[in-house]
Motif scaffolding. Structure first.
Motif, short mmCIF file in Angstrom:
data_model
loop_
_atom_site.label_atom_id
_atom_site.label_comp_id
_atom_site.label_asym_id
_atom_site.label_seq_id
_atom_site.Cartn_x
_atom_site.Cartn_y
_atom_site.Cartn_z
N ASP A 107 17.73 48.99 76.67
CA ASP A 107 16.60 48.05 76.66
C ASP A 107 16.09 48.02 75.23
O ASP A 107 15.79 49.07 74.66
N GLN A 108 16.00 46.83 74.64
CA GLN A 108 15.64 46.74 73.23
C GLN A 108 14.26 47.30 72.94
O GLN A 108 13.95 47.65 71.80
N ARG A 109 13.41 47.44 73.95
CA ARG A 109 12.09 48.04 73.74
C ARG A 109 12.19 49.50 73.31
O ARG A 109 11.25 50.05 72.72
N PHE A 110 13.32 50.15 73.62
CA PHE A 110 13.47 51.57 73.33
C PHE A 110 13.98 51.84 71.92
O PHE A 110 14.07 53.00 71.51
N TYR A 111 14.36 50.78 71.18
CA TYR A 111 14.91 51.01 69.84
C TYR A 111 13.79 50.87 68.80
O TYR A 111 12.65 50.54 69.11
N ASP A 112 14.13 51.11 67.53
CA ASP A 112 13.08 51.21 66.52
C ASP A 112 12.53 49.85 66.10
O ASP A 112 13.16 48.81 66.30
N THR A 113 11.36 49.89 65.50
CA THR A 113 10.62 48.67 65.18
C THR A 113 11.36 47.80 64.17
O THR A 113 11.57 46.60 64.40
N ILE A 114 11.73 48.38 63.03
CA ILE A 114 12.19 47.56 61.91
C ILE A 114 13.49 46.83 62.24
O ILE A 114 13.71 45.69 61.82
N TYR A 115 14.38 47.47 63.01
CA TYR A 115 15.63 46.82 63.38
C TYR A 115 15.40 45.80 64.49
O TYR A 115 15.72 44.62 64.34
#
Length: 523
Positions: free
Chosen positions: A416-424
């Protein structure tokens, strides 16, 4: 000049490899989508020490300071800022003696702005030639990435290069002669070649003539360069050249590799292209079994990455031992430059904006449908595998096209893209409050019930890039949907799961055994 970083606003995640009687936890700051980022400020201090002069761009809202450069003026520092959405870039010049600043230029995009190319190892898209009150900026504002030349007032002097191709990097500049050396895709997106051109855009000349992918390492004075190149039918060559178009020395001809190929089984990478159902041409690669028989039908395994701005398929020599092994065991191994890939123009790359997963999986499915028209492809036995973004793309493709892909192997996947880091993530998906529906549609977890084929998940417990919560959350979603999956955890591993040679070998054996059992098997 230096960055001062305060990570205290960022949430902390923790990891353990479960090796000790009592767990020892590693804790690191890790801002996920929507979280607070670190606070950053710039300082300048004389090399011999003294008082720091702080540089404040006086930007409003949340923003990044991704790059700083010394200009040809010793008292002037160039500072790039990006807003949090990364679609507005500003260039400031600072007087390092007193902290005074002025805005030199700005650029906006309806999608995102790149300031570097991570996958190609190109860390800077802006450069400041010595001895000139000018700077060069690589921008895709025209639809293709080209060189733009500015003076220090921010006035655009000229667009140096034009055409339906991309400049990938400025390799060097000769300010006295007024010459820029650059690499580009003008011959083909599958190749890289070195060119020179005048600062005014005149006299463009190609310097590398041999077909293939050329990686250039140029001397600071631009008089010489090392050319490392290969092609699908040519192992890597390393050559020393003078920029006057004269080779000085063959530094490496790889006779050892050539001799090895003469006495061992090797399947060269073959390039192919096809037209998708919407008219888009796509480039791919295939490695066939060394005893390939066109009258037989072979299972297919897609080995993919697919992330925004990356590129998988080149006219270069294939060196993956694992892909060779799979081909030797009777698989057709396929790669693809799907939409979202770099170096095919901004429309092609940025089609994925706000909707990660959609176009990547579409193109993998289109490629599979094309391959099924070939008489030697077993269309009922097609699988897909990948690591990191490739793991995410594998899962999304399995969930979206379960009728096409029979098997998937996902290593270290974002689920889920919510779990990855902000800048990317926010660069490609936008801010969560602005694109909640897009985040939902890009989530594998929210479509876990659609996965029908055989799925192997691989992760480590010390992955500080893609946190293991991604796989754990997906396992719960799969279980709740009544969908079974196979799981391998390698606790001490980092991103990609392997942590030593034995674990690397074992993971590849696990992959192979899984494909033999579920993809090649007729049962």
């Amino acid at each position: 000049a230096y960055w001062q970083v305060d990570e205290s606003p960022e949430p902390v995640v923790q990891f353990t490899s479960y090796e000790d009687q009592h767990e020892e936890w590693t804790r690191i700051p890790y801002p996920q989508v929507g979280d607070s980022n670190a606070r950053v400020r710039l300082g300048v201090v004389k090399a011999k020490g003294g008082k720091t002069v702080w540089l404040d761009p006086k930007e409003s809202g949340e923003y990044y300071i991704p790059r700083i450069y010394w200009t040809s003026r010793p008292d002037t520092l160039a500072v790039l800022t990006l807003n949090r959405s990364q679609n507005t870039m500003k260039l400031f010049f600072f007087d390092v003696r007193n902290g005074g600043s002025r805005l030199v230029m700005s650029e906006t995009s309806s999608t995102w702005i790149d300031v570097y190319d991570f996958f190609a190892g190109i860390m800077n898209l802006m450069s400041f030639p010595e001895g000139r009150q000018e700077f060069l900026w690589l921008s895709d504002r025209s639809g293709w990435q080209h060189i733009y030349r500015y003076d220090y007032s921010g006035k655009l002097l000229n667009q140096v290069t034009t055409g339906d191709w991309s400049v990938t990097r400025v390799e060097g500049t000769d300010s006295k002669q007024g010459v820029i050396y650059f690499s580009s895709t003008e011959v083909s997106p599958l190749e890289r070649h070195l060119y020179r051109v005048g600062f005014d855009g005149s006299g463009k000349t190609r310097l590398t003539e041999t077909s293939g992918t050329h990686a250039i390492d140029m001397s600071p004075d631009t008089r010489y360069y090392i050319d490392r190149w290969s092609a699908t039918d040519q192992p890597r060559q390393v050559e020393l050249w003078a920029t006057g178009e004269r080779m000085l020395k063959k530094m490496e001809v790889n006779t050892g590799v050539t001799g090895w190929l003469a006495t061992h089984v090797y399947s060269p990478t073959e390039l192919f292209s096809f037209t998708a159902s919407d008219g888009q041409k796509l480039d791919g690669s295939i490695v066939r079994p060394p005893d390939f028989d066109p009258s037989r039908r072979y299972p297919v395994i897609f080995s993919i990455y697919g992330g925004p701005g990356s590129q998988q398929v080149y006219n270069s020599f294939g060196t993956s031992g694992f892909l060779q092994w799979l081909a030797q065991q009777g698989y057709l191994v396929v790669g693809l430059n799907n939409r979202g890939s770099g170096n095919y123009g901004s429309d092609f790359m940025k089609r994925v904006y706000l909707h990660l997963g959609q176009w990547e999986s579409n193109d993998f499915a289109e490629a599979a449908q094309y391959l099924k028209t070939l008489p030697y492809v077993d269309g009922d036995h097609i699988g897909i595998m990948g690591t990191s973004y490739g793991g995410y793309a594998t899962l999304y493709t399995l969930a979206t096209y379960p009728e096409i892909f029979r098997v998937g192997i996902a290593n270290s996947p974002v689920t889920d893209q919510r779990f990855y880091d902000t800048i990317y993530t926010e660069r490609y998906m936008g801010l969560l409050d602005d694109n909640a529906a897009g985040y939902d549609s890009s989530s594998v977890i929210l479509r876990a019930d659609r996965i029908k084929g055989h799925l192997l998940l691989v992760h480590s417990m010390m992955d500080d890039n893609v946190h293991p919560r991604n796989t754990m959350k997906l396992l719960t979603a799969l279980t709740d949907a009544g969908v079974d999956a196979d799981l391998r955890i390698y606790p001490p591993g980092a991103h990609g799961a392997a942590y030593n040679l034995e674990s690397f070998r074992l993971i590849q054996k696990v992959y192979f055994d899984y494909l033999e059992r579920h993809l090649k098997s007729r049962n």
